[in-house]
Design a protein around this motif. Sequence first.
Motif, PDB file in Angstrom:
ATOM      1  N   LEU A 386    -100.438 -79.109 -87.536  1.00  0.00           N
ATOM      2  CA  LEU A 386    -101.201 -80.364 -87.537  1.00  0.00           C
ATOM      3  C   LEU A 386    -101.061 -81.088 -88.868  1.00  0.00           C
ATOM      4  O   LEU A 386    -100.935 -82.331 -88.905  1.00  0.00           O
ATOM      5  CB  LEU A 386    -102.671 -80.074 -87.232  1.00  0.00           C
ATOM      6  CG  LEU A 386    -102.979 -79.500 -85.842  1.00  0.00           C
ATOM      7  CD1 LEU A 386    -104.483 -79.296 -85.663  1.00  0.00           C
ATOM      8  CD2 LEU A 386    -102.452 -80.404 -84.740  1.00  0.00           C
ATOM      9  N   SER A 414    -111.079 -80.751 -87.162  1.00  0.00           N
ATOM     10  CA  SER A 414    -110.270 -81.943 -86.923  1.00  0.00           C
ATOM     11  C   SER A 414    -109.360 -82.219 -88.110  1.00  0.00           C
ATOM     12  O   SER A 414    -109.713 -81.949 -89.257  1.00  0.00           O
ATOM     13  CB  SER A 414    -111.152 -83.164 -86.657  1.00  0.00           C
ATOM     14  OG  SER A 414    -111.954 -83.459 -87.789  1.00  0.00           O
ATOM     15  N   CYS A 431     -98.796 -83.441 -75.813  1.00  0.00           N
ATOM     16  CA  CYS A 431     -98.894 -82.012 -76.082  1.00  0.00           C
ATOM     17  C   CYS A 431     -97.919 -81.189 -75.267  1.00  0.00           C
ATOM     18  O   CYS A 431     -97.934 -79.960 -75.367  1.00  0.00           O
ATOM     19  CB  CYS A 431    -100.321 -81.527 -75.807  1.00  0.00           C
ATOM     20  SG  CYS A 431    -101.531 -82.129 -76.998  1.00  0.00           S
ATOM     21  N   LEU A 450     -97.282 -79.855 -81.342  1.00  0.00           N
ATOM     22  CA  LEU A 450     -98.535 -79.946 -80.606  1.00  0.00           C
ATOM     23  C   LEU A 450     -98.540 -79.024 -79.394  1.00  0.00           C
ATOM     24  O   LEU A 450     -99.597 -78.522 -78.999  1.00  0.00           O
ATOM     25  CB  LEU A 450     -98.783 -81.397 -80.175  1.00  0.00           C
ATOM     26  CG  LEU A 450     -99.173 -82.369 -81.285  1.00  0.00           C
ATOM     27  CD1 LEU A 450     -99.358 -83.775 -80.744  1.00  0.00           C
ATOM     28  CD2 LEU A 450    -100.451 -81.906 -81.983  1.00  0.00           C
ATOM     29  N   LEU A 466    -106.864 -85.018 -78.368  1.00  0.00           N
ATOM     30  CA  LEU A 466    -106.217 -86.061 -79.167  1.00  0.00           C
ATOM     31  C   LEU A 466    -107.073 -87.319 -79.126  1.00  0.00           C
ATOM     32  O   LEU A 466    -107.574 -87.707 -78.071  1.00  0.00           O
ATOM     33  CB  LEU A 466    -104.817 -86.368 -78.619  1.00  0.00           C
ATOM     34  CG  LEU A 466    -103.877 -85.181 -78.415  1.00  0.00           C
ATOM     35  CD1 LEU A 466    -102.530 -85.655 -77.884  1.00  0.00           C
ATOM     36  CD2 LEU A 466    -103.694 -84.410 -79.710  1.00  0.00           C
ATOM     37  N   VAL A 476    -106.618 -85.106 -84.388  1.00  0.00           N
ATOM     38  CA  VAL A 476    -106.491 -83.968 -83.482  1.00  0.00           C
ATOM     39  C   VAL A 476    -107.703 -83.072 -83.705  1.00  0.00           C
ATOM     40  O   VAL A 476    -107.966 -82.652 -84.838  1.00  0.00           O
ATOM     41  CB  VAL A 476    -105.182 -83.184 -83.722  1.00  0.00           C
ATOM     42  CG1 VAL A 476    -105.077 -82.022 -82.738  1.00  0.00           C
ATOM     43  CG2 VAL A 476    -103.982 -84.103 -83.592  1.00  0.00           C
TER      44      VAL A 476
END
Length: 493
Positions: A386, A414, A431, A450, A466, A476
């Motif tokens: 991420l 997040s 994803c 992802l 998302l 995310v």
Amino acid sequence: MSRLATDHLSLRQKLALSVLACVLVAIVAAPLREVLDLANMVMLFLLVVLVVAVSLGRAAAVLASVLSVLLFDVFFVPPHFSLAVSNLQYLITFAVMLATALITGHLTATLKEQAAEAQRRERRTRALYEAASRLAGALEMGQVRQIVDGFVAGELGGRCHLLLGDSPAAIRDAASTFSAALAEAVLGDGCRRTDPAAGDRYYLPLRAPMRARGVLVVDSGSPPGEDELALLDALAALTAIAVERLHYVEVAQQSEVQMATERLRSSILSALSHDLRTPLTVLVGLADSLALAPAVPAALQENARTLRDQAARLAGLVANLLEMARLNAGSVTLRQEWQPLEEVVGSSLKLLGAALGRHRLQVDLPRDLPLLRFDAVLIERVLCNLLENAAKYSPADGEIRIAAALAGDCVELSVSDQGPGFPEPDGGRVCEMFVRGSGESTTPGTGLGLAICRAIVDAHGGRLRLENPAGGGARVVVALPRGEPPVIEAEVL
């Protein structure tokens, strides 16, 4: 006269045959009136009434009863060829004869009608059974339509149409030449309805065990009775079961194809990853050694560093492919332990190091976060992916924010950036494997980051979401279940 020979006769023809039969018996029995007793003559006429009732029905039997009494009076009771009666006792004979003939004819005609009704029901039951057998063996929707059309045409002399769909919108699209409002109402309440504007047109719901599958529209040749309507209800139920069976067969076939495709893709990815890993590792090591050699000219050192960076990137791609293959194959064993989330966030930031570049990093982790049970290595991989994505799509001096908060029975972690955002955050297609956002061709990547994150989070029983915040950028959110952490007892000094 057989039943098949008389079924097609009209009422007038049946009455004419009844009169003819009575007259013939009177003509044949007239020469025998001096030989036979009047009681035997009565038996002959009763026999004629019985035969007429069996062959020609109730109306012809009533006419034969009345006509037999009149002929018996005219030809066989003195004075002959007259309706006058010399002895009043003959009136009792006439009354008993007429009553006996009427009762006999009625009972015989009733038995004949009941037998005919039983045969008709047997034939329709057999036809319905054959239709059910054929519907059970139907392999496609065209065969179902053909079987239902043939049954309605053969048993009711009408036509039918299948409006397939499990929602009002689908029924509205299918009912192009029919009453869409009536079809939607039938699909909604599951009750049979009649179209008042189209005469003998009936809308029947196709209610299967799981859900409604559509509407059966029947244009009957004539107004159907209760038996015909019950037959149509049974046909609609059988059709609904056949349609639902075909639906689930199609779903099973699609699932089987998808499973086979995923297994094949995972096998190919695993084989390629294993075969490429060793030479790539050697290539990275040789390029690194060449770049650090002191006797190599500066230009060659720059080329060696470029070679090392590209080889390292390719090695990362192969590692992602292997990780995705392992996750899809279900061969990853989670080593879950109760541990603080802050340690994984810190180790991820330390592991990335210079990969974040000049991005401004902001970490917002509350102090009262509970312990979570997860695999530290895999969750660290999620955070690294991420953060790499955030650094890849954010401006060079943009801000990357890591935050955590309690959300019901989960803890939401997040990662936000100031990039262009996701093209379809609600659909979640980003994803999937090898799927990337639109307009990102100039940014290096394969679309596996992802997908790996979602697979790892799903394995932990969590959710990956998302979002495109209102202020811009992308976010995310990883939601991990809280569970019941163990109680840590205080040390006694």
